[in-house]
Design a protein around this motif. Structure first.
Motif, PDB file in Angstrom:
ATOM      1  N   TYR A 214      64.724  35.920  46.100  1.00  0.00           N
ATOM      2  CA  TYR A 214      65.601  35.510  47.188  1.00  0.00           C
ATOM      3  C   TYR A 214      66.957  36.146  46.939  1.00  0.00           C
ATOM      4  CZ  TYR A 214      68.814  32.521  49.833  1.00  0.00           C
ATOM      5  OH  TYR A 214      69.808  32.063  50.667  1.00  0.00           O
ATOM      6  N   VAL A 215      67.472  36.884  47.922  1.00  0.00           N
ATOM      7  CA  VAL A 215      68.711  37.638  47.742  1.00  0.00           C
ATOM      8  C   VAL A 215      69.647  37.379  48.924  1.00  0.00           C
ATOM      9  CG1 VAL A 215      69.744  39.940  47.547  1.00  0.00           C
ATOM     10  CG2 VAL A 215      67.570  39.453  46.410  1.00  0.00           C
ATOM     11  N   GLU A 216      70.903  37.122  48.608  1.00  0.00           N
ATOM     12  CA  GLU A 216      71.969  37.158  49.603  1.00  0.00           C
ATOM     13  C   GLU A 216      72.802  38.392  49.309  1.00  0.00           C
ATOM     14  OE1 GLU A 216      74.086  33.468  49.461  1.00  0.00           O
ATOM     15  OE2 GLU A 216      72.286  32.258  49.826  1.00  0.00           O
ATOM     16  N   GLN A 217      73.004  39.240  50.321  1.00  0.00           N
ATOM     17  CA  GLN A 217      73.685  40.513  50.100  1.00  0.00           C
ATOM     18  C   GLN A 217      74.834  40.696  51.080  1.00  0.00           C
ATOM     19  OE1 GLN A 217      70.409  43.272  50.469  1.00  0.00           O
ATOM     20  NE2 GLN A 217      70.524  43.358  52.687  1.00  0.00           N
ATOM     21  N   ASP A 218      75.817  41.512  50.661  1.00  0.00           N
ATOM     22  CA  ASP A 218      76.980  41.754  51.500  1.00  0.00           C
ATOM     23  C   ASP A 218      76.702  42.876  52.493  1.00  0.00           C
ATOM     24  OD1 ASP A 218      77.188  44.174  50.104  1.00  0.00           O
ATOM     25  OD2 ASP A 218      78.812  43.465  48.810  1.00  0.00           O
ATOM     26  N   GLU A 219      77.745  43.277  53.226  1.00  0.00           N
ATOM     27  CA  GLU A 219      77.573  44.281  54.279  1.00  0.00           C
ATOM     28  C   GLU A 219      77.185  45.647  53.739  1.00  0.00           C
ATOM     29  OE1 GLU A 219      81.966  43.891  53.201  1.00  0.00           O
ATOM     30  OE2 GLU A 219      80.263  42.559  53.640  1.00  0.00           O
ATOM     31  N   ASN A 220      77.394  45.861  52.427  1.00  0.00           N
ATOM     32  CA  ASN A 220      77.000  47.124  51.807  1.00  0.00           C
ATOM     33  C   ASN A 220      75.586  47.074  51.224  1.00  0.00           C
ATOM     34  OD1 ASN A 220      79.588  48.358  52.261  1.00  0.00           O
ATOM     35  ND2 ASN A 220      80.378  47.188  50.509  1.00  0.00           N
ATOM     36  N   GLY A 221      74.942  45.930  51.334  1.00  0.00           N
ATOM     37  CA  GLY A 221      73.603  45.779  50.781  1.00  0.00           C
ATOM     38  C   GLY A 221      73.580  45.403  49.310  1.00  0.00           C
ATOM     39  N   ASP A 222      74.749  45.093  48.757  1.00  0.00           N
ATOM     40  CA  ASP A 222      74.818  44.694  47.348  1.00  0.00           C
ATOM     41  C   ASP A 222      74.592  43.183  47.234  1.00  0.00           C
ATOM     42  OD1 ASP A 222      75.484  47.290  46.500  1.00  0.00           O
ATOM     43  OD2 ASP A 222      77.604  46.948  46.966  1.00  0.00           O
ATOM     44  N   ALA A 223      73.767  42.787  46.279  1.00  0.00           N
ATOM     45  CA  ALA A 223      73.446  41.371  46.098  1.00  0.00           C
ATOM     46  C   ALA A 223      74.677  40.592  45.646  1.00  0.00           C
ATOM     47  CB  ALA A 223      72.331  41.211  45.089  1.00  0.00           C
ATOM     48  N   VAL A 224      74.898  39.447  46.280  1.00  0.00           N
ATOM     49  CA  VAL A 224      75.973  38.543  45.863  1.00  0.00           C
ATOM     50  C   VAL A 224      75.395  37.234  45.322  1.00  0.00           C
ATOM     51  CG1 VAL A 224      77.665  39.533  47.432  1.00  0.00           C
ATOM     52  CG2 VAL A 224      76.242  37.623  48.215  1.00  0.00           C
ATOM     53  N   TYR A 225      74.101  37.033  45.475  1.00  0.00           N
ATOM     54  CA  TYR A 225      73.402  35.874  44.917  1.00  0.00           C
ATOM     55  C   TYR A 225      71.933  36.237  44.815  1.00  0.00           C
ATOM     56  CZ  TYR A 225      71.571  31.141  44.283  1.00  0.00           C
ATOM     57  OH  TYR A 225      70.942  30.036  43.784  1.00  0.00           O
ATOM     58  N   VAL A 226      71.313  35.911  43.684  1.00  0.00           N
ATOM     59  CA  VAL A 226      69.895  36.215  43.474  1.00  0.00           C
ATOM     60  C   VAL A 226      69.232  35.054  42.745  1.00  0.00           C
ATOM     61  CG1 VAL A 226      68.208  37.776  42.431  1.00  0.00           C
ATOM     62  CG2 VAL A 226      70.374  38.695  43.285  1.00  0.00           C
ATOM     63  N   GLU A 227      68.063  34.662  43.228  1.00  0.00           N
ATOM     64  CA  GLU A 227      67.191  33.751  42.483  1.00  0.00           C
ATOM     65  C   GLU A 227      65.812  34.389  42.390  1.00  0.00           C
ATOM     66  OE1 GLU A 227      66.781  29.441  42.578  1.00  0.00           O
ATOM     67  OE2 GLU A 227      68.516  29.415  43.936  1.00  0.00           O
ATOM     68  N   HIS A 228      65.181  34.210  41.234  1.00  0.00           N
ATOM     69  CA  HIS A 228      63.876  34.811  40.986  1.00  0.00           C
ATOM     70  C   HIS A 228      62.800  33.724  40.906  1.00  0.00           C
ATOM     71  CE1 HIS A 228      65.198  38.973  40.160  1.00  0.00           C
ATOM     72  NE2 HIS A 228      66.329  38.374  39.808  1.00  0.00           N
ATOM     73  N   HIS A 229      61.732  33.923  41.650  1.00  0.00           N
ATOM     74  CA  HIS A 229      60.630  32.962  41.664  1.00  0.00           C
ATOM     75  C   HIS A 229      59.551  33.364  40.672  1.00  0.00           C
ATOM     76  CE1 HIS A 229      57.438  30.352  42.763  1.00  0.00           C
ATOM     77  NE2 HIS A 229      56.742  31.258  43.442  1.00  0.00           N
ATOM     78  N   ARG A 230      59.112  32.391  39.898  1.00  0.00           N
ATOM     79  CA  ARG A 230      57.954  32.536  39.022  1.00  0.00           C
ATOM     80  C   ARG A 230      57.048  31.340  39.292  1.00  0.00           C
ATOM     81  NH1 ARG A 230      57.079  37.027  36.986  1.00  0.00           N
ATOM     82  NH2 ARG A 230      56.580  36.459  34.836  1.00  0.00           N
ATOM     83  N   THR A 231      55.749  31.564  39.366  1.00  0.00           N
ATOM     84  CA  THR A 231      54.830  30.445  39.523  1.00  0.00           C
ATOM     85  C   THR A 231      54.807  29.645  38.215  1.00  0.00           C
ATOM     86  OG1 THR A 231      52.881  31.612  38.676  1.00  0.00           O
ATOM     87  CG2 THR A 231      53.389  31.855  41.044  1.00  0.00           C
ATOM     88  N   LEU A 232      54.200  28.476  38.262  1.00  0.00           N
ATOM     89  CA  LEU A 232      54.112  27.655  37.058  1.00  0.00           C
ATOM     90  C   LEU A 232      53.368  28.402  35.955  1.00  0.00           C
ATOM     91  CD1 LEU A 232      55.110  24.825  36.313  1.00  0.00           C
ATOM     92  CD2 LEU A 232      52.837  23.957  36.859  1.00  0.00           C
ATOM     93  N   GLY A 233      52.286  29.074  36.331  1.00  0.00           N
ATOM     94  CA  GLY A 233      51.548  29.868  35.347  1.00  0.00           C
ATOM     95  C   GLY A 233      52.384  30.995  34.787  1.00  0.00           C
ATOM     96  N   ASP A 234      53.189  31.644  35.642  1.00  0.00           N
ATOM     97  CA  ASP A 234      54.082  32.708  35.172  1.00  0.00           C
ATOM     98  C   ASP A 234      55.036  32.178  34.112  1.00  0.00           C
ATOM     99  OD1 ASP A 234      53.003  34.543  36.989  1.00  0.00           O
ATOM    100  OD2 ASP A 234      54.567  34.200  38.493  1.00  0.00           O
ATOM    101  N   ARG A 235      55.604  31.021  34.395  1.00  0.00           N
ATOM    102  CA  ARG A 235      56.560  30.441  33.439  1.00  0.00           C
ATOM    103  C   ARG A 235      55.902  30.181  32.078  1.00  0.00           C
ATOM    104  NH1 ARG A 235      61.521  31.704  35.004  1.00  0.00           N
ATOM    105  NH2 ARG A 235      62.182  30.772  36.974  1.00  0.00           N
ATOM    106  N   VAL A 236      54.694  29.644  32.100  1.00  0.00           N
ATOM    107  CA  VAL A 236      53.986  29.376  30.847  1.00  0.00           C
ATOM    108  C   VAL A 236      53.725  30.690  30.104  1.00  0.00           C
ATOM    109  CG1 VAL A 236      51.844  28.536  29.840  1.00  0.00           C
ATOM    110  CG2 VAL A 236      52.955  27.234  31.675  1.00  0.00           C
ATOM    111  N   ARG A 237      53.258  31.703  30.820  1.00  0.00           N
ATOM    112  CA  ARG A 237      52.994  32.996  30.184  1.00  0.00           C
ATOM    113  C   ARG A 237      54.277  33.631  29.651  1.00  0.00           C
ATOM    114  NH1 ARG A 237      48.986  32.784  34.152  1.00  0.00           N
ATOM    115  NH2 ARG A 237      50.407  33.506  35.797  1.00  0.00           N
ATOM    116  N   ASP A 238      55.397  33.451  30.377  1.00  0.00           N
ATOM    117  CA  ASP A 238      56.674  33.991  29.906  1.00  0.00           C
ATOM    118  C   ASP A 238      57.107  33.317  28.604  1.00  0.00           C
ATOM    119  OD1 ASP A 238      56.781  35.639  32.113  1.00  0.00           O
ATOM    120  OD2 ASP A 238      58.221  34.411  33.217  1.00  0.00           O
ATOM    121  N   VAL A 239      56.917  32.008  28.538  1.00  0.00           N
ATOM    122  CA  VAL A 239      57.253  31.275  27.321  1.00  0.00           C
ATOM    123  C   VAL A 239      56.472  31.827  26.129  1.00  0.00           C
ATOM    124  CG1 VAL A 239      56.934  29.037  26.164  1.00  0.00           C
ATOM    125  CG2 VAL A 239      58.011  29.134  28.426  1.00  0.00           C
ATOM    126  N   ILE A 240      55.189  32.042  26.321  1.00  0.00           N
ATOM    127  CA  ILE A 240      54.340  32.554  25.235  1.00  0.00           C
ATOM    128  C   ILE A 240      54.722  33.987  24.881  1.00  0.00           C
ATOM    129  CG2 ILE A 240      51.969  33.167  24.613  1.00  0.00           C
ATOM    130  CD1 ILE A 240      51.101  30.790  26.424  1.00  0.00           C
TER     131      ILE A 240
END
Length: 284
Positions: A214-240
């Motif tokens: 999820y990205v909010e970007q300014d008039e130049n297309g540069d991100a001013v806010y970003v959140e990254h989604h990971r599924t529950l399984g992704d989070r577990v695999r990332d931890v490992i």
């Protein structure tokens, strides 16, 4: 690059220039790499720290350890371990904001260090005082190997980074063997629902499996806010992959006493679907 936040006189803090106002950003879903995500997070929190602390400071308190909008308090949860065992421990708080959690840890006799990417957030930590503050990126921690007994993060850093495994490996590096790493994030299931506190936030509107940031970007297309989604399984695999063993996964229920609305979190939604996931991990 890291920067320790030195004590500042009240007059110096009052002269801090306000971040510039931005026009209404465009909301989109697109890729955002490590560097762009980091720049966006630092800029967003520097611009919004004052509003955030004004709006949520009473709920968070000056020296309270709250894991998320549900209000789960570490005093009751004990996810870091028994309270009596915290005394004397070296503890790193990542994404500390105004360091409320670190201040609570210090009151238990621990030796916390509060780290955040945002200078403005840490200035609020200076305003309240009482704990060491360091400005740095969670993906490049400015500490020697094995510097801490425990690390924690209440909604700090992890939801906003493009490479969570890099962060976890850095956390593992600065922890001593057997060290615990506990962090909370938005519950992954929430990404399938609109981020609205009312009835409109109860109907599935997107694919849970779409990992596009999820990205909010300014008039130049540069991100001013970003959140990254990971599924529950992704989070577990990332931890490992980060070198940890998952000890517990906590999904706090919405308590009867909590009537507040915090963004997309509300009693209505909180009584039906989880809003926060807390991962309790340990280093070998």
């Amino acid at each position: 690059m890291s920067q320790e936040i030195p004590p500042a006189e009240p007059s110096a803090r009052s002269r801090t220039p306000e971040p510039p106002e931005l026009s209404e950003p465009e909301v989109t879903r697109r890729g955002a790499d490590v560097a762009e995500s980091s720049r966006a997070s630092r800029g967003w929190w520097d611009r919004n720290a004052d509003e955030y602390q004004n709006e949520h400071g009473t709920f968070l308190g000056d020296d309270r350890f709250v894991w998320g909008p549900e209000g789960l308090d570490e005093t009751e949860a004990g996810l870091l371990g028994p309270l009596d065992d915290l005394a004397g421990l070296d503890i790193l708080e990542i994404g500390a904001g105004a360091a409320q959690c670190s201040r609570w840890l210090a009151a238990q006799g621990a030796r916390p260090v509060a780290l955040d990417l945002s200078h403005r957030q840490l200035q609020h930590g200076l305003r309240i005082g009482g704990v060491p503050l360091v400005q740095a990126d969670a993906g490049v921690l400015p500490f020697r190997d094995g510097s801490f007994d425990l690390a924690c993060s209440a909604y700090g850093a992890v939801p906003f980074v493009a490479d969570p495994v890099q962060v976890f490996r850095e956390v593992r590096r600065v922890l001593r063997p057997g060290g615990r790493w506990v962090f909370s994030v938005t519950h992954p299931v929430r990404w399938a629902f609109p981020d609205e506190p009312g009835p409109e936030g109860l109907s599935v509107a997107a694919s849970y499996f779409d990992r596009t940031p999820y990205v909010e970007q300014d008039e130049n297309g540069d991100a001013v806010y970003v959140e990254h989604h990971r599924t529950l399984g992704d989070r577990v695999r990332d931890v490992i992959a980060g070198g940890f063993r998952l000890v517990d996964l906590v999904e706090p229920e919405w308590p009867e006493w909590n009537s507040q609305v915090w963004g997309g979190w509300s009693p209505l939604r909180g009584n039906l679907i989880p809003g926060t996931a807390i991962f309790v991990c340990e280093r070998d």
